[in-house]
Design an enzyme around this catalytic site. Structure first.
Site, short mmCIF file in Angstrom:
data_model
loop_
_atom_site.label_atom_id
_atom_site.label_comp_id
_atom_site.label_asym_id
_atom_site.label_seq_id
_atom_site.Cartn_x
_atom_site.Cartn_y
_atom_site.Cartn_z
CE LYS A 171 -56.30 6.70 -43.66
NZ LYS A 171 -56.33 5.07 -43.01
CD GLU A 246 -44.68 11.89 -32.30
OE1 GLU A 246 -43.58 11.21 -31.86
OE2 GLU A 246 -44.72 12.97 -32.11
CB CYS A 280 -44.75 5.03 -30.93
SG CYS A 280 -45.50 6.34 -30.29
CD GLU A 377 -42.00 1.17 -33.80
OE1 GLU A 377 -41.83 1.45 -35.03
OE2 GLU A 377 -42.36 1.91 -32.96
C1 UN1 Z 1 -47.93 5.73 -29.06
O1 UN1 Z 1 -47.62 4.55 -28.49
O2 UN1 Z 1 -48.13 6.07 -30.25
O3 UN1 Z 1 -47.01 7.42 -23.26
C2 UN1 Z 1 -48.60 6.73 -27.97
C3 UN1 Z 1 -47.72 6.44 -23.80
C4 UN1 Z 1 -48.97 7.03 -23.97
C5 UN1 Z 1 -49.14 7.30 -25.70
C6 UN1 Z 1 -48.35 6.40 -26.71
N1 UN1 Z 1 -49.57 7.80 -23.40
O4 UN1 Z 1 -47.15 5.28 -23.72
#
Ligand code: UN1
Length: 486
Positions: A171, A246, A280, A377
């Site tokens: 999804k 995550e 993230c 965040e």
């Molecule tokens: C994310 O922001 O969810 O290291 C992943 C990084 C990328 C992956 C980010 N290779 O920022």
């Protein structure tokens, strides 16, 4: 095909309803996708369940050959996928190419796992007895993915799930459904059998919720907000369902007084404003030792004010739009919070002009470590400079948030670098590089509220998508008893 993909067929939602995909740089609708609900999810999970037995028995190297083909198709279509991604998600072309490349890397890497999928062989404590442990697939996997990495993050989940012999219901985020379709089209073309990969579009609240709660789903692999992840974990607990989460980050770049400030500014600009801060792993805090603060701020401000906002398809653009209007409002609200808390707004702090969801790269100075803009965040192009006196204080401030994904430290002092690596309590640590740029063959994930202890990438991903089965083979021809004195 702008549809769901269930049991090898491209289909509409049973209700016939649709929702739009919107280009965030222009605000215009680029496609309509099926707005799925529990009935569509049911069909997809049933298809995945039916396909499981034959897929798990397909030799892993054969599964690997299919993934290898998928990797080749991703590579051949890299440019066209990147353009489509910029149109649907907004980030600049150099970054969408990187996103597709990350999916290529993961697909090839997991294709190779088809001839490895390492287990364990150890001696038995008894004579004429063999013991080994192997990896079994878990069953039907729900892959629920965010919009900020529309190809890369799905690949982190789908490829290890498939190579290990699981079947998948995918999804994708409702903000980036077309890239979800593109990923599944490639898997179909590469030869993934009907029912092994299924695609259901729709909102997290309806389609995602139904999928995560489906009793026939054995594992939910989710990347997204901490609030949504917590709900998934709570719901899954009752069913003892496996969950890999995550979630958010509040990542910092530590700049010590001896740092190369130009190098640090390169890392900050890339990590704070790349992907318009919507990673993230984005650096939303700059924890700087006091003697470096003034010069660092000056250099950072000069660089940030040169960044050009615009459509990511335009080669002169540095920073694309935010994903949607709701995100822009949320980012703007945080800027308001920062001002009220008494932080000093150095630059930015306003929506950009035009029809798209642009927001100016924003820097706050004199930020206290306990302020909300230093703790929560923001997921936008906003970063906060927090002055500290020492390495110890920098590490303490760094570790003191609800999240624990990525930290970077700029210093030339090897002793300080190693102390920092020892004491920083995030899942990723970078020395003299920004907070973004993780490579797919290493564990990726974080501590505290960033997740629930699992990691994606590398061998760690296989630990999520498989369960151990330990086999004891007694070839002595007599009853042997482990642990029992004779
Ligand atoms: C994310 O922001 O969810 O290291 C992943 C990084 C990328 C992956 C980010 N290779 O920022």
């Amino acid at each position: 095909m702008n549809k769901n993909y269930i049991d090898g067929k491209w289909v509409d939602a049973l209700s016939g309803q649709t929702f739009p995909s919107i280009n965030p740089a222009t605000g215009s609708v680029i496609a309509e996708l099926p707005k799925s609900d529990a009935a569509d999810v049911d069909r997809a999970v049933a298809a995945a369940e039916r396909a499981f037995d034959s897929w798990r028995k397909t030799p892993a190297p054969k599964r690997g050959e299919i993934l290898f083909k998928a990797g080749q198709l991703l590579l051949e279509r890299k440019e066209q996928l990147a353009r489509k991604m910029t149109e649907e998600m907004g980030k600049v072309l150099a970054e969408t190419r990187g996103d597709v490349q990350e999916a290529i890397d993961m697909t090839y890497y997991m294709a190779g796992e088809g001839r490895r999928l390492l287990g364990e062989v150890r001696p038995s404590e008894l004579q004429d007895k063999a013991c080994f442990a192997m990896r079994d697939p878990v069953g039907v996997v729900a892959a629920i993915t965010p919009w900020n990495f529309p190809m890369a993050i799905p690949s982190w989940k789908i490829m290890p799930a498939l190579i290990a012999g699981n079947t998948v219901v995918f999804k994708p985020a409702s903000d980036t459904p077309l890239l979800g379709c593109a990923m599944v089209e490639i898997l179909e073309e590469a030869g993934v059998p009907a029912g092994v990969i299924n695609l259901v579009h729709g909102s997290g609240d309806v389609a995602g919720h139904a999928l995560a709660n489906h009793p026939k789903v054995s594992l939910v692999s989710f990347t997204g907000s901490t609030a949504a992840g917590r709900n998934i974990a709570v719901d899954a607990a009752g069913a003892l369902k496996r969950v890999s989460l995550e979630l958010g980050g509040k990542n910092a770049i530590l700049v010590l007084e001896d740092a190369d400030l130009d190098l640090a500014v390169d890392g900050i600009v890339w990590s704070a404003f790349g992907t318009t801060g919507q990673r993230c792993t984005a650096a939303s805090r700059i924890i700087a030792q006091r003697p470096a603060v003034e010069a660092l701020t000056e250099k950072l401000l000069a660089r940030t004010e040169k960044l050009r906002l615009g459509n990511g398809l335009d080669p002169s653009t540095d920073v694309g739009p935010l994903i949607n209007q709701a995100r822009r409002e949320s980012v703007h609200e945080y800027v308001h919070v920062g001002r009220q808390e008494g932080a000093q707004l150095l630059t930015g702090g306003e929506p950009g002009s035009g029809a798209g969801f642009f927001y100016e790269p924003t820097i706050f100075a004199n930020v206290g470590p306990e302020m909300r803009i230093a703790q929560e965040e923001i997921f936008g192009p906003v970063t906060a400079i927090i002055p500290v006196t020492s390495l110890e204080q920098a590490v303490q401030v760094n570790n003191h948030t609800a999240y624990g994904l990525s930290t970077s430290i700029y210093t030339h002092d090897v002793q300080k670098a190693f102390r920092a690596m020892r004491d920083i309590s995030t899942g990723l640590v970078y020395i003299n590089a920004g907070t973004i740029g993780a490579e797919i063959h290493f564990p990726f994930g974080g501590t505290r509220g960033t997740g629930n202890g699992h990691r994606e990438g590398g061998d760690a991903a296989l630990d999520v998508f498989t369960e151990w089965k330990t086999c004891y083979v007694d070839y002595s021809g007599r009853l042997q008893k482990a642990q029992i004195d004779v």
